[in-house]
Scaffold this active site. Structure first.
Site: not given
Ligand code: GLN
Length: 247
Positions: A94, A128, A195
């Site tokens: 990510c 998101r 993740h």
């Molecule tokens: N800040 C980045 C995004 O929101 C990465 C987030 C993350 O590592 N989960 O895409």
């Protein structure tokens, strides 16, 4: 044979259990009597060319990515690129993945320079992308297999013409929720949105990285001692079933 893992920004970029990937790599080496050393590479730390066989870089929010992006300017990014060209292995998740492309433009704030290992760029969005992620790939072993994990990002990663995705999204958003690609692979470097941590439930990915890391030290190494992955594969399959049934 001392496998040297470079843990990038572990103190600042470690969200959604990503540190568990380091524990998995260490254990899967110890179970095989492979000597292993984890070298923490934080903001301000020097990176020495040829020192690291396997890099790991977890996820983080935009503010930590700003710190990492400015820390990587100059020699550090150059040595990272040279290490990958020299065959070192890498897994970035990510936020780490996003900074290994050409640039990351957060939804708020200025564009952040990437390392440029992946022919890709990421643009922050107002959506998101959160949830379970199932990916189908043949890039690790040549045979088709699934990778399971959890994603939470607003950044949409778009692959360039020379980039190879890690795989195709079966369930979830993946790189950008538009082209059904997930992640990127270049030589032995892998970036993805898995993740969780990803490696305990995807032993094939963990062993891909360990083997490539060992081959970075000794090209004569061709395979790893098999482990009893009954529990890991049961976990993988039960997660896969659970995700499929939730649809
Ligand atoms: N800040 C980045 C995004 O929101 C990465 C987030 C993350 O590592 N989960 O895409």
């Amino acid at each position: 044979m001392n496998l040297r893992i470079g843990y990038m920004y572990g103190k600042t970029m470690n969200i959604y259990g990503d540190r568990g990937n380091i524990l998995t790599l260490v254990n899967r080496c110890r179970w095989r009597d492979i000597q292993i050393e984890v070298i923490n590479i934080e903001v301000g730390d020097k990176l020495t060319a040829g020192e690291i066989d396997l890099f790991f870089w977890g996820g983080g929010q935009d503010r930590e990515q700003i710190l990492a992006s400015s820390d990587l300017k100059g020699d550090k990014a150059k040595i990272l690129r040279e290490s990958i060209e020299d065959g070192a292995a890498l897994l970035a998740i990510c936020g780490g993945y996003q900074l290994l492309g050409k640039y990351y433009k957060p939804s708020q704030g200025t564009e952040l320079d990437g390392v440029g290992i992946f022919d890709a760029h990421t643009i922050g969005s107002n959506k998101r992308m959160i949830g379970n992620l199932v990916v189908e790939t043949d890039r690790l072993s040549g045979k088709l297999e699934t990778l399971v994990g959890f994603e939470n990002h607003s950044g949409k990663t778009h692959l360039g013409k020379t980039a190879q995705s890690l795989g195709n999204v079966l369930i979830g958003f993946g790189n950008n929720s538009e082209d059904r690609t997930e992640g990127c692979i270049y030589k032995n470097a892998i970036g993805c949105y898995l993740h969780g941590p990803a490696l305990p439930k995807n032993p094939m990915l963990a062993d891909f990285l360990i083997l490539k890391g060992l081959q970075h030290k000794d090209r004569a190494i061709t395979k790893l001692k098999p482990l009893d992955d009954t529990l890991e594969l049961q976990t993988h399959l039960s997660i896969l079933e659970r995700i499929k049934n939730q649809r």
